[in-house]
Design an enzyme around this catalytic site. Structure first.
Site, PDB file in Angstrom:
ATOM      1  N   ASP A 100     -35.916  17.807 -14.635  1.00  0.00           N
ATOM      2  CA  ASP A 100     -35.333  17.602 -13.323  1.00  0.00           C
ATOM      3  C   ASP A 100     -35.680  18.877 -12.558  1.00  0.00           C
ATOM      4  O   ASP A 100     -36.010  19.904 -13.157  1.00  0.00           O
ATOM      5  CB  ASP A 100     -33.817  17.394 -13.431  1.00  0.00           C
ATOM      6  CG  ASP A 100     -33.264  16.791 -12.141  1.00  0.00           C
ATOM      7  OD1 ASP A 100     -32.180  16.193 -12.187  1.00  0.00           O
ATOM      8  OD2 ASP A 100     -33.944  16.919 -11.092  1.00  0.00           O
TER       9      ASP A 100
HETATM   10  C1  GLC Z   1     -32.865  16.281  -7.927  1.00  0.00           C
HETATM   11  C2  GLC Z   1     -32.358  15.109  -8.752  1.00  0.00           C
HETATM   12  C3  GLC Z   1     -33.457  14.248  -9.308  1.00  0.00           C
HETATM   13  C4  GLC Z   1     -34.581  14.207  -8.297  1.00  0.00           C
HETATM   14  C5  GLC Z   1     -35.190  15.591  -8.260  1.00  0.00           C
HETATM   15  C6  GLC Z   1     -36.253  15.721  -7.189  1.00  0.00           C
HETATM   16  O1  GLC Z   1     -32.100  17.427  -8.155  1.00  0.00           O
HETATM   17  O2  GLC Z   1     -31.450  15.422  -9.809  1.00  0.00           O
HETATM   18  O3  GLC Z   1     -32.914  12.944  -9.563  1.00  0.00           O
HETATM   19  O4  GLC Z   1     -35.542  13.244  -8.656  1.00  0.00           O
HETATM   20  O5  GLC Z   1     -34.232  16.616  -8.089  1.00  0.00           O
HETATM   21  O6  GLC Z   1     -35.678  15.628  -5.930  1.00  0.00           O
END
Ligand code: GLC
Length: 739
Positions: A265
């Site tokens: 993430d």
């Molecule tokens: C965010 C979210 C994730 C997302 C990523 C990119 O913090 O937790 O679901 O796809 O970062 O934005």
């Protein structure tokens, strides 16, 4: 000599005939198997190029190899549509004019359809929009289990039951990837809250892990064929999920045979050595707090960048680790960016809008539809001939709910609001009053609404309601911070912004009140007995107003059923039935004390009635179930048996019914829930029509994870099959013995 000359000429002739030239490298040759292309490309890379592939070099881009013509990979949110373009190196939107897309309904709505065909249509449409927008990886679907109604991101997920989420995520994944776009199933794993999400250390038993929190990810990988999996921010048993030996190396890549890429993430990596050896392949978004700030670190400072290169060169981690990562990354590249067979896709088409509308139509859940007076008819479907003045009230009747919610937010080309949809249907019979105000969607903060404004909006709506024939209040949550939004959990179980008082006040002056809740979560309903008609409307996306009008007006007979339970009070919920260590934890550690008893598994086993149970949903027609018939009273350990049940539409309109089959292990050496969903089928029945639904029970339907031996087992003995219209509305049972 002559033959060699002839061969050379033949080869030259062949080459000039326009086919691949003899010197075309295998990795560039589409006709070659992907694995051959991967190995060929791997052998051509320098160590520095290999390491570069393992981390971001833009906010949503990971590096390619320009020297070899291997393109960068483009990653994009999100699960409900393709997010607008973000700046190269910060979280701001680049405000392009070509990146408006279709907002599809939130995944809770998709789950509420209980219809895998809707999942396939969803995946095809969103995949076409992603490939059109030049994306290689779409960051979704989310399949985390709904453990508490306070989780800020439940709207992005598929409910409280691992079987429902497992069945409903697979077609979406398969259809997205047919467009040459990878999914990124998230957030792996046990990311069931937003509070302290980037570090909370979750402890749960092996049984809860294997029976509740992993099944949907396993289905996504083994049945869906997901090409990437996104590690969660949180820790599990002391190790960050983005580089967790048990979750990534042992279970995902080992037991399940996952051949794709594990991506963090955004900002989920925290240690170079662990990232090197514990199964992480691509690091994205480090040194940010998720969405609002960027440190001065450059991409070469990422854990899997220069620090990793240094460890490799110093022999502190095996070179095999980078080859293993790059093999997976190249496989992803050849499946997506260098896949010349993929379609061109399309954007904001009538077909995509039709899919969004259909999913909304099938996902909306009718919770209550009682007559206002003893002899009267239910308010729904609305019989417009009876009304001159239909008052629509509520911020959510006009709010653009594609905005807010965090990374899943979307910039849309078209957005039919509930007010638009109802005006399209009822014309100038419709009046509007704001009734309440929710404040602007702002990440990480809530805009308070002055009490004077709350009072005046309510008084205005009440005054208009007195004069109206019918009142439709469109309320709910609103994807602001603490109101169904990433980065924070809800802090109240009730509705915000004075809605409870508004509901009571409107009903007091006009009993003909229809309440539409647009939320991704269960909410407290202190006014439940006073409101005659209640619709759970979800976040419905671009065509939401049309879907709501379809169902409220009766063009569509509601067929959605709840993918999660509505508790009567928060402390009835298993995650809230213990102490704060069970939720939200002590900011360092959290213990899932309810263990396997999540959702209806808790309510039914502990005999705590839910306000609205899992699998519940009303219709404008009625269904009668016959007596279930099973094919045998005994089942061999490796055998199967079938259960058949006739279902008849006993009402006056066509409708779809979701027939659910739950299994209960009557006698087990370990605790098991009273019953668990193991099959379901959604059938369309015309008035008076009867169909027989048949389920095949297999040994897998009977197994539990025995943590004493570390595997799934089914113990011989008596089992009970429950045929239900919901987890508590059981229409018939049958028992058999497993030998
Ligand atoms: C965010 C979210 C994730 C997302 C990523 C990119 O913090 O937790 O679901 O796809 O970062 O934005």
């Amino acid at each position: 000599m002559k033959n060699k000359l002839l061969t050379a000429f033949a080869c030259a002739a062949l080459c000039t005939a326009g086919s691949l030239s003899a010197q075309t490298p295998i990795y560039l040759d589409d006709s070659q198997p992907i694995e051959a292309r991967v190995q060929d490309a791997l052998g051509r890379l320098t160590l520095e190029e290999k390491v570069a592939l393992c981390h971001a070099y833009g906010k949503f881009a990971s590096a390619g190899v320009p020297r070899l013509g291997i393109p960068e990979l483009w990653w994009s949110d999100g699960p409900h549509g393709v997010r607008a373009e973000i700046n190269w190196n910060d979280w701001g939107y680049s405000n392009q004019t070509n990146d408006s897309t279709t907002a599809f309904p939130a995944l809770t709505c998709l789950a509420a359809t209980w219809n895998p065909e809707m999942s396939a249509k969803y995946g095809k449409a969103i995949g076409e929009e992603a490939v059109y927008r030049g994306k290689d990886v779409l960051l979704g679907p989310g399949v985390n289990i709904y453990r508490t109604p306070l989780n800020g991101r439940n709207f992005e997920y598929m409910g409280e039951d691992p079987y429902l989420a497992s069945v409903m995520c697979v077609p979406y994944i398969q259809e997205v990837q047919k467009n040459g776009v990878a999914v990124s199933v998230k957030h792996y794993a046990l990311n069931n809250q937003e509070l302290w999400r980037d570090h909370i250390d979750v402890y749960a038993s092996d049984r809860a892990l294997y029976e509740i929190y992993l099944p949907a990810f396993k289905a996504a990988v083994q049945k869906g064929g997901a090409w990437t999996v996104m590690g969660a921010y949180n820790k599990f048993r002391g190790q960050h999920c983005c580089h967790n030996e048990l979750l990534l190396n042992k279970i995902l890549k080992g037991d399940w045979g996952f051949d794709g890429v594990v991506v963090t993430d955004w900002g989920g990596a925290h240690d170079t050595y662990e990232a090197a050896v514990n199964g992480l392949d691509v690091e994205m978004g480090s040194y940010t707090n998720g969405l609002t700030s960027e440190s001065e670190f450059g991409y070469n400072d990422y854990y899997l960048a220069d620090p990793y290169l240094k460890m490799l060169k110093e022999g502190k981690v095996p070179l095999s680790t980078v080859d293993e990562k790059v093999t997976r990354i190249l496989r992803l590249v050849f499946r997506t960016a260098m896949n010349r067979q993929k379609p061109y896709g399309s954007l904001c088409t009538d077909e995509h809008y039709a899919v969004a509308r259909e999913i909304g139509d099938e996902g909306i859940v009718l919770l209550k539809n009682d007559p206002v007076t003893k002899k009267g008819n239910p308010l729904l479907p609305i019989d417009a001939s009876k009304y001159e003045r239909i008052l629509v009230v509520g911020d959510n009747a006009v709010r653009l709910l594609n905005e807010g919610g965090g990374s899943s937010e979307l910039k849309v080309k078209d957005m039919v609001s509930p007010l638009d949809g109802l005006r399209e249907l009822y014309g100038d019979k419709v009046q509007y009053a704001h009734g309440y105000l929710a404040g602007r969607p702002m990440y990480g903060q809530v805009e308070e609404v002055p009490q004077a404004v709350v009072d005046s909006l309510r008084d205005e709506a009440v005054a208009m309601a007195r004069e109206a024939d019918l009142v439709i209040l469109v309320g709910g949550l609103n994807k602001n911070h603490h109101q169904d939004c990433e980065g924070g959990d809800r802090i109240d179980f009730g509705l915000p912004f004075g809605q409870d008082e508004l509901i009571e006040a409107l009903q007091a002056v006009n009993p003909n009140l229809v309440l539409v809740l647009l939320t991704g979560n269960a909410v407290d309903m202190p006014w439940l007995d006073k409101v005659p008609a209640i619709v759970q409307g979800w976040y419905l996306g671009s065509m939401g107003g049309k879907s709501l009008a379809d169902v409220l007006g009766g063009a569509v007979c509601p067929s959605g059923k709840l993918p999660f339970s509505f508790p009567k009070k928060l402390t009835d919920c298993p995650a809230h039935a213990f102490d704060s260590m069970a939720y939200p934890g002590d900011s360092i550690k959290e213990e899932y004390k309810e263990d396997i008893l999540v959702g209806y598994r808790w309510y039914d086993t502990k005999e705590i009635p839910a306000l609205f149970p899992f699998g519940y949903g009303l219709s404008y027609t009625s269904f009668e179930y016959g007596k279930p018939v099973i094919s045998a009273k005994k089942m061999e350990a490796d055998g199967t048996l079938t259960l058949s049940v006739a279902v008849k539409n006993t009402g006056s309109v066509a409708g779809k019914e979701i027939v659910q089959l739950y299994v209960g292990d009557e006698k087990c050496s370990l605790l098991r829930p009273q019953k668990e969903l193991k099959h379901f089928d959604k059938i369309l029945l015309q008035p008076g029509e009867e169909k027989t639904v048949t389920f095949t029970i297999t040994p897998d339907d009977l197994k539990f994870y025995d943590d004493r031996v570390g595997r799934w087992v089914a113990e011989p003995g008596k089992f009970k099959l429950y045929v239900g219209a919901s987890s508590t509305d059981i229409r018939g049972t049958a028992t058999f013995e497993l030998l």
